[in-house]
Design a protein around this motif. Sequence first.
Motif, PDB file in Angstrom:
ATOM      1  N   GLU A   1       0.827  -1.195   0.000  1.00 46.79           N
ATOM      2  CA  GLU A   1       0.000   0.000   0.000  1.00 46.79           C
ATOM      3  C   GLU A   1       0.869   1.255   0.000  1.00 46.79           C
ATOM      4  N   ASP A   2       0.418   2.308  -0.701  1.00 41.48           N
ATOM      5  CA  ASP A   2       1.106   3.586  -0.688  1.00 41.48           C
ATOM      6  C   ASP A   2       1.132   4.138   0.730  1.00 41.48           C
ATOM      7  N   GLY A   3       2.223   4.797   1.081  1.00 42.52           N
ATOM      8  CA  GLY A   3       2.332   5.420   2.386  1.00 42.52           C
ATOM      9  C   GLY A   3       2.735   4.481   3.508  1.00 42.52           C
ATOM     10  N   VAL A   4       2.988   3.222   3.201  1.00 45.98           N
ATOM     11  CA  VAL A   4       3.382   2.228   4.199  1.00 45.98           C
ATOM     12  C   VAL A   4       4.806   1.789   3.903  1.00 45.98           C
ATOM     13  N   VAL A   5       5.626   1.646   4.961  1.00 45.22           N
ATOM     14  CA  VAL A   5       6.994   1.154   4.802  1.00 45.22           C
ATOM     15  C   VAL A   5       7.017  -0.310   5.217  1.00 45.22           C
ATOM     16  N   TYR A   6       7.610  -1.142   4.375  1.00 49.85           N
ATOM     17  CA  TYR A   6       7.668  -2.587   4.624  1.00 49.85           C
ATOM     18  C   TYR A   6       9.107  -3.042   4.804  1.00 49.85           C
ATOM     19  N   LYS A   7       9.270  -4.116   5.539  1.00 57.65           N
ATOM     20  CA  LYS A   7      10.542  -4.803   5.685  1.00 57.65           C
ATOM     21  C   LYS A   7      10.291  -6.272   5.422  1.00 57.65           C
ATOM     22  N   TYR A   8      11.069  -6.860   4.515  1.00 62.75           N
ATOM     23  CA  TYR A   8      10.987  -8.284   4.213  1.00 62.75           C
ATOM     24  C   TYR A   8      12.091  -8.990   4.986  1.00 62.75           C
ATOM     25  N   GLU A   9      11.729 -10.071   5.687  1.00 64.19           N
ATOM     26  CA  GLU A   9      12.712 -10.824   6.453  1.00 64.19           C
ATOM     27  C   GLU A   9      13.884 -11.225   5.567  1.00 64.19           C
ATOM     28  N   ASP A  10      15.080 -10.913   6.021  1.00 68.01           N
ATOM     29  CA  ASP A  10      16.327 -11.224   5.295  1.00 68.01           C
ATOM     30  C   ASP A  10      16.367 -10.576   3.906  1.00 68.01           C
ATOM     31  N   ASP A  11      15.600  -9.486   3.707  1.00 69.72           N
ATOM     32  CA  ASP A  11      15.547  -8.812   2.402  1.00 69.72           C
ATOM     33  C   ASP A  11      15.253  -9.797   1.277  1.00 69.72           C
ATOM     34  N   ASP A  12      14.396 -10.761   1.573  1.00 66.14           N
ATOM     35  CA  ASP A  12      14.060 -11.841   0.645  1.00 66.14           C
ATOM     36  C   ASP A  12      12.578 -11.743   0.293  1.00 66.14           C
ATOM     37  N   ALA A  13      12.261 -11.763  -0.997  1.00 62.52           N
ATOM     38  CA  ALA A  13      10.869 -11.671  -1.445  1.00 62.52           C
ATOM     39  C   ALA A  13      10.011 -12.792  -0.876  1.00 62.52           C
ATOM     40  N   ASP A  14      10.616 -13.930  -0.527  1.00 64.24           N
ATOM     41  CA  ASP A  14       9.884 -15.047   0.068  1.00 64.24           C
ATOM     42  C   ASP A  14       9.827 -14.946   1.592  1.00 64.24           C
ATOM     43  N   GLY A  15      10.555 -13.972   2.160  1.00 65.78           N
ATOM     44  CA  GLY A  15      10.566 -13.805   3.608  1.00 65.78           C
ATOM     45  C   GLY A  15       9.296 -13.128   4.088  1.00 65.78           C
ATOM     46  N   GLU A  16       9.046 -13.221   5.380  1.00 68.67           N
ATOM     47  CA  GLU A  16       7.867 -12.596   5.963  1.00 68.67           C
ATOM     48  C   GLU A  16       7.945 -11.089   5.785  1.00 68.67           C
ATOM     49  N   ARG A  17       6.846 -10.489   5.351  1.00 70.88           N
ATOM     50  CA  ARG A  17       6.776  -9.038   5.165  1.00 70.88           C
ATOM     51  C   ARG A  17       6.036  -8.442   6.348  1.00 70.88           C
ATOM     52  N   ARG A  18       6.589  -7.360   6.895  1.00 74.03           N
ATOM     53  CA  ARG A  18       5.908  -6.678   7.990  1.00 74.03           C
ATOM     54  C   ARG A  18       5.974  -5.174   7.764  1.00 74.03           C
ATOM     55  N   GLU A  19       5.016  -4.479   8.333  1.00 74.09           N
ATOM     56  CA  GLU A  19       5.020  -3.025   8.289  1.00 74.09           C
ATOM     57  C   GLU A  19       5.953  -2.517   9.378  1.00 74.09           C
ATOM     58  N   VAL A  20       6.696  -1.460   9.076  1.00 74.71           N
ATOM     59  CA  VAL A  20       7.588  -0.845  10.055  1.00 74.71           C
ATOM     60  C   VAL A  20       7.266   0.641  10.148  1.00 74.71           C
ATOM     61  N   ASP A  21       7.650   1.257  11.263  1.00 73.99           N
ATOM     62  CA  ASP A  21       7.362   2.670  11.470  1.00 73.99           C
ATOM     63  C   ASP A  21       8.119   3.564  10.497  1.00 73.99           C
ATOM     64  N   GLY A  22       9.268   3.141  10.073  1.00 67.95           N
ATOM     65  CA  GLY A  22      10.087   3.926   9.156  1.00 67.95           C
ATOM     66  C   GLY A  22      11.364   3.176   8.870  1.00 67.95           C
ATOM     67  N   ILE A  23      12.227   3.789   8.136  1.00 65.49           N
ATOM     68  CA  ILE A  23      13.489   3.160   7.774  1.00 65.49           C
ATOM     69  C   ILE A  23      14.533   3.540   8.802  1.00 65.49           C
ATOM     70  N   ALA A  24      15.213   2.534   9.355  1.00 62.08           N
ATOM     71  CA  ALA A  24      16.238   2.763  10.371  1.00 62.08           C
ATOM     72  C   ALA A  24      17.568   3.047   9.697  1.00 62.08           C
ATOM     73  N   PHE A  25      18.198   4.114  10.088  1.00 66.62           N
ATOM     74  CA  PHE A  25      19.509   4.463   9.548  1.00 66.62           C
ATOM     75  C   PHE A  25      20.551   4.240  10.620  1.00 66.62           C
ATOM     76  N   GLU A  26      21.672   3.619  10.214  1.00 62.80           N
ATOM     77  CA  GLU A  26      22.757   3.393  11.134  1.00 62.80           C
ATOM     78  C   GLU A  26      23.888   4.337  10.791  1.00 62.80           C
ATOM     79  N   ASP A  27      24.608   4.817  11.818  1.00 62.19           N
ATOM     80  CA  ASP A  27      25.776   5.659  11.577  1.00 62.19           C
ATOM     81  C   ASP A  27      26.874   4.801  11.007  1.00 62.19           C
ATOM     82  N   ALA A  28      27.579   5.351  10.026  1.00 58.16           N
ATOM     83  CA  ALA A  28      28.670   4.600   9.384  1.00 58.16           C
ATOM     84  C   ALA A  28      29.917   4.615  10.228  1.00 58.16           C
TER      85      ALA A  28
END
Length: 78
Positions: free
Chosen positions: A51-78
């Motif tokens: 759906e538009d406006g929703v951020v998703y995360k796929y388990e292990d970044d795999d199209a066959d992995g479980e998809r879940r909605e997340v609050d936003g994209i987590a950024f890590e400091d380099a």
Amino acid sequence: MAREVTHEERGPTILDDDDKGDDGLIYVCRCGLSDSQPLCDGSHRATADEEDGVVYKYEDDDADGERREVDGIAFEDA
């Protein structure tokens, strides 16, 4: 829609004629789920009902992995 995908590569991939499909074209992945990065392998089909406006995360970044909605994209400091 948006999805969080973790990339670990730190350099470019060089494409050549061997990367062309049967139609002579090169298809580059834009969904982030392809196992053939940077080439498309059809994994984007898993995103068809996102759906538009929703951020998703796929388990292990795999199209066959479980998809879940997340609050936003987590950024890590380099």
